[in-house]
Motif scaffolding. Structure first.
Motif, PDB file in Angstrom:
ATOM      1  N   LEU A 227      63.249  55.813  50.759  1.00 47.82           N
ATOM      2  CA  LEU A 227      63.638  54.454  50.377  1.00 47.82           C
ATOM      3  C   LEU A 227      65.130  54.232  50.594  1.00 47.82           C
ATOM      4  O   LEU A 227      65.562  53.151  51.017  1.00 47.82           O
ATOM      5  CB  LEU A 227      63.273  54.202  48.914  1.00 47.82           C
ATOM      6  CG  LEU A 227      61.782  53.998  48.619  1.00 47.82           C
ATOM      7  CD1 LEU A 227      61.536  54.022  47.114  1.00 47.82           C
ATOM      8  CD2 LEU A 227      61.276  52.693  49.216  1.00 47.82           C
ATOM      9  N   ASP A 228      65.914  55.255  50.322  1.00 51.92           N
ATOM     10  CA  ASP A 228      67.351  55.166  50.546  1.00 51.92           C
ATOM     11  C   ASP A 228      67.662  55.041  52.032  1.00 51.92           C
ATOM     12  O   ASP A 228      68.506  54.235  52.449  1.00 51.92           O
ATOM     13  CB  ASP A 228      68.024  56.415  49.962  1.00 51.92           C
ATOM     14  CG  ASP A 228      69.545  56.301  49.945  1.00 51.92           C
ATOM     15  OD1 ASP A 228      70.057  55.176  50.070  1.00 51.92           O
ATOM     16  OD2 ASP A 228      70.207  57.344  49.806  1.00 51.92           O
ATOM     17  N   ALA A 231      66.592  51.431  53.394  1.00 48.52           N
ATOM     18  CA  ALA A 231      66.903  50.336  52.469  1.00 48.52           C
ATOM     19  C   ALA A 231      67.121  49.017  53.182  1.00 48.52           C
ATOM     20  O   ALA A 231      66.940  47.938  52.591  1.00 48.52           O
ATOM     21  CB  ALA A 231      68.130  50.696  51.639  1.00 48.52           C
ATOM     22  N   LYS A 236      59.533  48.749  55.681  1.00 49.92           N
ATOM     23  CA  LYS A 236      59.444  50.170  55.361  1.00 49.92           C
ATOM     24  C   LYS A 236      59.522  50.400  53.850  1.00 49.92           C
ATOM     25  O   LYS A 236      58.810  51.247  53.299  1.00 49.92           O
ATOM     26  CB  LYS A 236      60.563  50.943  56.055  1.00 49.92           C
ATOM     27  CG  LYS A 236      60.640  50.766  57.567  1.00 49.92           C
ATOM     28  CD  LYS A 236      59.495  51.405  58.288  1.00 49.92           C
ATOM     29  CE  LYS A 236      59.689  51.286  59.806  1.00 49.92           C
ATOM     30  NZ  LYS A 236      58.533  51.809  60.573  1.00 49.92           N
ATOM     31  N   VAL A 237      60.402  49.644  53.186  1.00 52.14           N
ATOM     32  CA  VAL A 237      60.550  49.780  51.733  1.00 52.14           C
ATOM     33  C   VAL A 237      59.227  49.486  51.034  1.00 52.14           C
ATOM     34  O   VAL A 237      58.856  50.152  50.056  1.00 52.14           O
ATOM     35  CB  VAL A 237      61.659  48.836  51.222  1.00 52.14           C
ATOM     36  CG1 VAL A 237      61.625  48.733  49.704  1.00 52.14           C
ATOM     37  CG2 VAL A 237      63.027  49.332  51.684  1.00 52.14           C
ATOM     38  N   GLU A 238      58.491  48.495  51.535  1.00 50.03           N
ATOM     39  CA  GLU A 238      57.196  48.166  50.950  1.00 50.03           C
ATOM     40  C   GLU A 238      56.136  49.217  51.270  1.00 50.03           C
ATOM     41  O   GLU A 238      55.258  49.505  50.450  1.00 50.03           O
ATOM     42  CB  GLU A 238      56.741  46.791  51.442  1.00 50.03           C
ATOM     43  CG  GLU A 238      55.439  46.323  50.809  1.00 50.03           C
ATOM     44  CD  GLU A 238      55.037  44.933  51.258  1.00 50.03           C
ATOM     45  OE1 GLU A 238      53.950  44.474  50.858  1.00 50.03           O
ATOM     46  OE2 GLU A 238      55.808  44.301  51.999  1.00 50.03           O
TER      47      GLU A 238
END
Length: 345
Positions: A227-228, A231, A236-238
């Protein structure tokens, strides 16, 4: 100079001028422009985290332990003593011969687990190498198409000028019988339909990247680390939490080629030099719940496969008439040859 040579030179010049014109519209010119500061910073940050995770995982190895590895295959079965969490199937091949090194596309561990050639071995095991000319190359073909999709994402991510936003979404699991590879991308363009020359430019970038002979690096990280790293990519975060929840230990598998990093469960082929002739043949608009996405689609052949295919099918120069046909030969590789492939034949 003969008339034929003059005609060829004029034709080549006209083609180059068209490609140059296309580069002045939406694509970044390799000779005159570099990636935007934001893209450079984003890639640098992602690679810094990737590199730091490699070092952290190396430190966790501690005292080096030995493992027994049984190689199964030609020229003969061989027992090796290697380093746990350090030695890879590629290292196994290096202990055998250059012939084995050049042929090893993918590894099979303990007759069961598909394994990247550059992924460290974790325990006593047996190792076999899978190749494109195996009797049943299904898994090798899937790794090939998956790798092509991964590279396609890298090409698209770098192709467009700074004023056009590019957000990589994902690439579907490869379907060998479809005869193509794809990547879905959100672009800051309205109803873009690429011209023939724009597709040629994307194809040239893809082939250029593949010909660098780059290895595919694999790394497992925690969901928080992933996630980092991503960001700046809302897609991608989802996706990361859902992917992690279905993986052992809630881990995320990443791959890197050059400075491009993406998410994939893998496995990938050992090296981009296994990708031979290729073309980006189409870009489709997709209406989704996430808005409009563009699906980039390409076709490719493993190195050396084309010549074998042409010989087996006995088609000679008739291959130019196979546009939009599906050809299948007895190595199990499905090949789609659209009109654009003529540029590479």
């Amino acid at each position: 100079m003969s008339c034929a040579k003059i005609s060829h030179s004029v034709s080549r010049l006209a083609r180059d001028q068209r490609l140059h014109h296309a580069s002045r519209t939406i694509f970044r010119s390799r000779s005159t422009a570099s990636p935007s500061a934001n893209l450079i910073e984003s890639k640098k940050r992602r690679n810094d985290i990737f590199n730091s995770q490699i070092e952290i995982q190396k430190e966790r190895i501690g005292r080096i332990e030995k493992i027994n590895v049984l190689y199964k295959g030609l020229p003969k079965e061989t027992e090796l003593v290697l380093n746990k969490y350090i030695s890879t199937p590629y290292n196994v091949a290096q202990h055998l011969s250059q012939w084995v090194v050049k042929r090893g596309v993918l590894a099979l561990v303990d007759d069961l687990k598909l394994w990247d050639m550059h992924r460290p071995l974790e325990s006593d095991c047996s190792v076999q190498f899978l190749n494109f000319d195996d009797k049943d190359p299904f898994h090798v073909n899937k790794a090939f198409w998956r790798t092509c999709s991964f590279l396609l994402g890298a090409v698209v991510d770098n192709a467009f000028k700074d004023n056009i936003s590019v957000t990589l979404h994902s690439f579907p699991s490869p379907n060998v019988k479809s005869g193509s590879f794809v990547y879905d991308v959100k672009l800051g363009l309205d109803d873009w339909e690429p011209t023939h020359d724009e597709l040629r430019m994307l194809s040239a970038e893809f082939v250029s990247l593949a010909r660098k002979g780059l290895i595919l690096e694999r790394l497992e990280v925690t969901a928080d680390t992933a996630l980092d790293m991503f960001a700046d990519n809302a897609f991608k975060v989802e996706q990361i939490p859902d992917i992690a929840s279905s993986n052992p230990g809630n881990m995320i598998v990443l791959y890197r080629v050059a400075d491009h990093i993406d998410i994939s469960r893998g496995p990938m082929i050992a090296n981009t030099e296994f990708i031979g002739r290729a073309t980006i043949s189409a870009v489709h608009q997709l209406q989704t719940d996430l808005g409009k996405l563009y699906r980039f689609q390409g076709v490719a052949l493993p190195t050396g496969i084309l010549e074998y295919t042409v010989h087996k099918l006995n088609i000679g120069t008739q291959h130019r008439y196979m546009s939009n046909k599906m050809a299948h030969h007895n190595t199990g590789v499905y090949i789609l040859l659209p009109t654009y492939m003529n540029n590479f034949l």
